[in-house]
Scaffold this motif. Sequence first.
Motif, PDB file in Angstrom:
ATOM      1  N   GLY A  94       0.798  -1.224   0.000  1.00 32.57           N
ATOM      2  CA  GLY A  94       0.000   0.000   0.000  1.00 32.57           C
ATOM      3  C   GLY A  94       0.829   1.272   0.000  1.00 32.57           C
ATOM      4  N   ARG A  96       1.216   3.674  -2.051  1.00 35.55           N
ATOM      5  CA  ARG A  96       0.507   4.904  -2.458  1.00 35.55           C
ATOM      6  C   ARG A  96      -0.274   5.502  -1.282  1.00 35.55           C
ATOM      7  NH1 ARG A  96       1.386   4.771  -7.936  1.00 35.55           N
ATOM      8  NH2 ARG A  96       1.483   2.684  -8.805  1.00 35.55           N
ATOM      9  N   ASP A  97      -0.817   4.641  -0.423  1.00 32.42           N
ATOM     10  CA  ASP A  97      -1.529   5.126   0.763  1.00 32.42           C
ATOM     11  C   ASP A  97      -0.580   5.865   1.701  1.00 32.42           C
ATOM     12  OD1 ASP A  97      -3.877   3.984  -0.193  1.00 32.42           O
ATOM     13  OD2 ASP A  97      -3.585   2.136   0.962  1.00 32.42           O
ATOM     14  N   TYR A  98       0.625   5.340   1.861  1.00 39.74           N
ATOM     15  CA  TYR A  98       1.621   6.013   2.690  1.00 39.74           C
ATOM     16  C   TYR A  98       1.944   7.398   2.119  1.00 39.74           C
ATOM     17  CZ  TYR A  98       2.683   1.735   5.310  1.00 39.74           C
ATOM     18  OH  TYR A  98       2.617   0.626   6.119  1.00 39.74           O
ATOM     19  N   GLU A 100       0.040   9.278   0.327  1.00 36.13           N
ATOM     20  CA  GLU A 100      -1.110  10.165   0.548  1.00 36.13           C
ATOM     21  C   GLU A 100      -1.175  10.638   1.996  1.00 36.13           C
ATOM     22  OE1 GLU A 100      -3.505  11.541  -1.496  1.00 36.13           O
ATOM     23  OE2 GLU A 100      -2.103  10.847  -3.024  1.00 36.13           O
ATOM     24  N   GLU A 101      -0.968   9.715   2.934  1.00 35.42           N
ATOM     25  CA  GLU A 101      -1.069  10.008   4.366  1.00 35.42           C
ATOM     26  C   GLU A 101       0.122  10.786   4.894  1.00 35.42           C
ATOM     27  OE1 GLU A 101      -1.452   6.819   7.150  1.00 35.42           O
ATOM     28  OE2 GLU A 101      -3.053   5.918   5.973  1.00 35.42           O
TER      29      GLU A 101
END
Length: 153
Positions: A94, A96-98, A100-101
């Motif tokens: 994940g 891409r989630d990192y 974003e966050e």
Amino acid sequence: MESIRLNIAGEENMVQFGIALGAALSEKVLIFLQGELGAGKTTLTRGVLRALGYRGAVKSPTYTLVEPYQLGEKKLYHFDLYRMADPEELEFMGFRDYLEEGDYCLVEWPNRGEGILPGPDLQLTLEVAGLSRDIEITAFSTKGENILKSLAG
């Protein structure tokens, strides 16, 4: 693409350089840290974290791939892709989630994520030079250029 070169002698000076780098961070940024084992990438990250108010231990995320740090309202993710066998593993974890966050993402061994990782704002290439380290800092975005200007002083 702008760049500067520095020579940093000793571990404490590397931490101090990391503090200067951390102090120059004011917005979301992706930084690549390149260099052989023992070049000082995690030591530099320790300084960045100190500048951002973190006082705990800083360890290399070699086995976990990512070490998250909550810094008040902001987050820093420290990645070490050294043990990653295939860039596709970034998709499974994940990544891409990192991105974003995370307000700040520092990635060691970014070449292991080639084809999946987006381009960095700033890249630091550390080379062992006897008891010191040569560091080439290259900006790849306006954010990176602003940080570079701050470091160049």
